[in-house]
Design a protein around this motif. Structure first.
Motif, mmCIF file in Angstrom:
data_model
loop_
_atom_site.group_PDB
_atom_site.id
_atom_site.type_symbol
_atom_site.label_atom_id
_atom_site.label_comp_id
_atom_site.label_asym_id
_atom_site.label_seq_id
_atom_site.Cartn_x
_atom_site.Cartn_y
_atom_site.Cartn_z
ATOM 1 N N LEU A 22 0.806 -1.211 0.000
ATOM 2 C CA LEU A 22 0.000 0.000 0.000
ATOM 3 C C LEU A 22 0.844 1.270 0.000
ATOM 4 O O LEU A 22 0.426 2.284 -0.552
ATOM 5 C CB LEU A 22 -0.941 0.013 1.214
ATOM 6 C CG LEU A 22 -1.989 -1.108 1.266
ATOM 7 C CD1 LEU A 22 -2.864 -0.962 2.499
ATOM 8 C CD2 LEU A 22 -2.842 -1.139 -0.003
ATOM 9 N N LEU A 23 2.006 1.227 0.624
ATOM 10 C CA LEU A 23 2.861 2.412 0.668
ATOM 11 C C LEU A 23 3.552 2.643 -0.670
ATOM 12 O O LEU A 23 3.829 1.705 -1.407
ATOM 13 C CB LEU A 23 3.903 2.269 1.780
ATOM 14 C CG LEU A 23 3.368 2.186 3.211
ATOM 15 C CD1 LEU A 23 4.514 2.011 4.197
ATOM 16 C CD2 LEU A 23 2.548 3.421 3.561
ATOM 17 N N GLN A 24 3.851 3.892 -0.954
ATOM 18 C CA GLN A 24 4.503 4.263 -2.204
ATOM 19 C C GLN A 24 5.640 5.246 -1.927
ATOM 20 O O GLN A 24 5.682 5.886 -0.879
ATOM 21 C CB GLN A 24 3.498 4.927 -3.159
ATOM 22 C CG GLN A 24 2.285 4.093 -3.504
ATOM 23 C CD GLN A 24 2.609 2.900 -4.368
ATOM 24 O OE1 GLN A 24 3.600 2.917 -5.100
ATOM 25 N NE2 GLN A 24 1.778 1.855 -4.293
ATOM 26 N N GLY A 25 6.541 5.364 -2.884
ATOM 27 C CA GLY A 25 7.576 6.391 -2.840
ATOM 28 C C GLY A 25 8.416 6.381 -1.577
ATOM 29 O O GLY A 25 8.904 5.346 -1.125
ATOM 30 N N GLY A 26 8.564 7.576 -1.000
ATOM 31 C CA GLY A 26 9.406 7.714 0.187
ATOM 32 C C GLY A 26 8.899 6.943 1.378
ATOM 33 O O GLY A 26 9.700 6.451 2.187
ATOM 34 N N TRP A 27 7.571 6.829 1.513
ATOM 35 C CA TRP A 27 7.023 6.073 2.639
ATOM 36 C C TRP A 27 7.379 4.595 2.536
ATOM 37 O O TRP A 27 7.669 3.948 3.541
ATOM 38 C CB TRP A 27 5.512 6.265 2.717
ATOM 39 C CG TRP A 27 5.108 7.614 3.184
ATOM 40 C CD1 TRP A 27 4.513 8.595 2.452
ATOM 41 C CD2 TRP A 27 5.310 8.157 4.500
ATOM 42 N NE1 TRP A 27 4.321 9.724 3.215
ATOM 43 C CE2 TRP A 27 4.792 9.483 4.490
ATOM 44 C CE3 TRP A 27 5.864 7.678 5.676
ATOM 45 C CZ2 TRP A 27 4.826 10.322 5.609
ATOM 46 C CZ3 TRP A 27 5.890 8.501 6.802
ATOM 47 C CH2 TRP A 27 5.383 9.791 6.760
ATOM 48 N N PHE A 28 7.343 4.069 1.310
ATOM 49 C CA PHE A 28 7.744 2.669 1.121
ATOM 50 C C PHE A 28 9.222 2.498 1.451
ATOM 51 O O PHE A 28 9.614 1.551 2.141
ATOM 52 C CB PHE A 28 7.467 2.244 -0.320
ATOM 53 C CG PHE A 28 7.915 0.841 -0.630
ATOM 54 C CD1 PHE A 28 7.152 -0.250 -0.238
ATOM 55 C CD2 PHE A 28 9.098 0.612 -1.316
ATOM 56 C CE1 PHE A 28 7.567 -1.549 -0.513
ATOM 57 C CE2 PHE A 28 9.519 -0.681 -1.603
ATOM 58 C CZ PHE A 28 8.748 -1.769 -1.200
ATOM 59 N N ALA A 29 10.052 3.403 0.957
ATOM 60 C CA ALA A 29 11.491 3.335 1.240
ATOM 61 C C ALA A 29 11.751 3.385 2.740
ATOM 62 O O ALA A 29 12.618 2.665 3.263
ATOM 63 C CB ALA A 29 12.216 4.484 0.532
ATOM 64 N N LEU A 30 11.006 4.243 3.454
ATOM 65 C CA LEU A 30 11.186 4.366 4.898
ATOM 66 C C LEU A 30 10.736 3.100 5.619
ATOM 67 O O LEU A 30 11.399 2.653 6.569
ATOM 68 C CB LEU A 30 10.392 5.570 5.402
ATOM 69 C CG LEU A 30 10.550 5.920 6.886
ATOM 70 C CD1 LEU A 30 12.004 6.264 7.203
ATOM 71 C CD2 LEU A 30 9.634 7.088 7.248
ATOM 72 N N PHE A 31 9.637 2.507 5.172
ATOM 73 C CA PHE A 31 9.143 1.280 5.794
ATOM 74 C C PHE A 31 10.156 0.148 5.654
ATOM 75 O O PHE A 31 10.485 -0.539 6.631
ATOM 76 C CB PHE A 31 7.815 0.883 5.146
ATOM 77 C CG PHE A 31 7.268 -0.438 5.625
ATOM 78 C CD1 PHE A 31 6.663 -0.554 6.863
ATOM 79 C CD2 PHE A 31 7.358 -1.575 4.820
ATOM 80 C CE1 PHE A 31 6.165 -1.780 7.306
ATOM 81 C CE2 PHE A 31 6.861 -2.793 5.247
ATOM 82 C CZ PHE A 31 6.257 -2.891 6.491
ATOM 83 N N ILE A 32 10.669 -0.043 4.444
ATOM 84 C CA ILE A 32 11.658 -1.097 4.223
ATOM 85 C C ILE A 32 12.950 -0.781 4.968
ATOM 86 O O ILE A 32 13.614 -1.679 5.499
ATOM 87 C CB ILE A 32 11.932 -1.286 2.720
ATOM 88 C CG1 ILE A 32 10.635 -1.598 1.973
ATOM 89 C CG2 ILE A 32 12.939 -2.417 2.493
ATOM 90 C CD1 ILE A 32 9.916 -2.835 2.467
ATOM 91 N N ALA A 33 13.312 0.500 5.022
ATOM 92 C CA ALA A 33 14.516 0.898 5.748
ATOM 93 C C ALA A 33 14.407 0.549 7.228
ATOM 94 O O ALA A 33 15.399 0.136 7.859
ATOM 95 C CB ALA A 33 14.768 2.396 5.579
ATOM 96 N N ALA A 34 13.212 0.716 7.809
ATOM 97 C CA ALA A 34 13.021 0.369 9.218
ATOM 98 C C ALA A 34 13.283 -1.111 9.447
ATOM 99 O O ALA A 34 13.937 -1.498 10.426
ATOM 100 C CB ALA A 34 11.601 0.740 9.657
#
Length: 271
Positions: A22-34
Motif C-alpha cells: 500500500l505504501l509508495q515512494g518515500g514512505w515505502f522506502a522508509l518502511f523497508i529501511a526500518a
C-alpha cells in the motif's frame, strides 16, 4: 510456542502486507529501511558486537547509508551487482564451513558482509516497486521463496536423507532442496501457462525462477552459518515464536537482488 507464532503472525501480517503493497515512494522506502535497520541491529550481534551502544551505532550507520543511497539512485546498479557477486561467493563459504570461517572472522569483514546483505535487499525492493507492475513483482519474488520453503519442508521431511550443509544447518537436505525447487518451478509453469507465455518466455522464466530460488537457499544458509559461528539459535527474540527479523527475511535478502538483476537483464526496468 505454536500459540505465540500464531499471535505474532496475526499481528505482523497486516502490517507487513500494508507496508509492502500500500505504501509508495518515500514512505515505502522508509518502511523497508526500518526493517533493514532492525536487521542491521541483529546482524551486529552475529558479527560479534555484543554491547547495545555498538549494535545501535551499526544500525544507525546503516540508516545513514540507506539515506545516501536514496539520494543517489545511480548507485543501484553497482550495489546490486556487488550483491550478486557476494551471494555467489557465499556458496563457497557455506559449503566450506567451518574452514571458510577463517576468511571472515575479522570483525570489519563481518560488518561489511552485513552491508552486502542488507543494503542491496532494500535497493532491490525499491527498484521492483518503481518498475511496471511493481507490487506484482514484489509478490512474485515472495511467493517464489515461500513456495520453495514449503516444498523443501515437506519433501525434506518425507524424503530427506543426504545433508545439504551438515556443518551449517543439519536439518536441510538435498532432497528438500530438490522438492522446494520443483514446487517453485511448477508454480512458475502454471503461471506461464495461465498467462499464455510462449516457449521462449516460459524457458526464461523457469531458468530465472530456479536461480532466484537457489540463491534464496544460500541466503538462508548464510545466516545459519553466522548464527552457528556466534553460538546462537535466533538472530533475536523480537518476534515471539519466530525469532528475529533476519530469521524471517534471510532468504529474501539474497532472492530480491538476484530477482531485480535478472529482470533488468531481461529489459524489465533500468538500474
Amino acid at each position: 510456542m505454536l500459540k505465540q507464532r500464531i499471535i505474532t503472525a496475526l499481528i505482523m501480517l497486516p502490517i507487513a502486507l500494508g507496508g509492502f503493497f500500500l505504501l509508495q515512494g518515500g514512505w515505502f522506502a522508509l518502511f523497508i529501511a526500518a526493517i533493514v535497520c532492525v536487521g542491521a541491529w541483529e546482524w551486529a550481534r552475529l558479527a560479534g558486537l555484543e554491547v547495545q551502544p555498538l549494535r545501535l551505532a551499526y544500525a544507525a550507520g546503516v540508516a545513514l547509508l540507506l539515506l545516501g543511497l536514496y539520494q543517489l539512485p545511480q548507485l543501484a546498479g553497482p550495489l546490486l551487482t556487488a550483491a550478486v557477486l557476494w551471494w555467489l561467493a557465499a556458496i563457497g563459504l557455506v559449503l566450506g564451513y567451518p574452514d571458510s570461517s577463517r576468511a571472515w572472522q575479522a570483525l570489519p569483514v563481518r560488518l561489511l558482509i552485513g552491508l552486502l546483505i542488507l543494503l542491496p535487499a532494500w535497493q532491490g525492493l525499491l527498484l521492483l516497486k518503481q518498475w511496471p507492475q511493481g507490487n506484482s513483482l514484489i509478490l512474485a519474488v515472495m511467493v517464489l521463496v515461500w513456495s520453495a520453503d514449503i516444498g523443501a519442508y515437506f519433501s525434506g521431511k518425507r524424503f530427506g536423507r543426504r545433508k545439504l550443509a551438515l556443518q551449517v544447518s543439519p536439518g536441510k537436505s538435498w532432497e528438500g532442496l530438490y522438492g522446494g525447487l520443483a514446487c517453485s518451478l511448477l508454480l512458475t509453469l502454471l503461471v506461464g501457462l495461465y498467462r499464455d507465455w510462449d516457449a521462449a518466455e516460459l524457458l526464461v522464466a523457469l531458468i530465472g525462477a530456479a536461480l532466484v530460488v537457489l540463491i534464496s537457499v544460500v541466503g538462508d544458509l548464510t545466516e545459519s552459518m553466522f548464527k552457528r559461528q556466534a553460538g546462537i539459535k535466533d538472530s533475536s527474540n523480537l518476534l515471539p515464536g519466530h525469532g528475529g527479523v533476519l530469521d524471517r527475511i534471510d532468504s529474501l535478502t539474497a532472492a530480491v537482488p538476484m530477482f531485480a538483476v535478472l529482470l533488468w537483464l531481461h529489459g524489465w526496468g533500468s538500474l
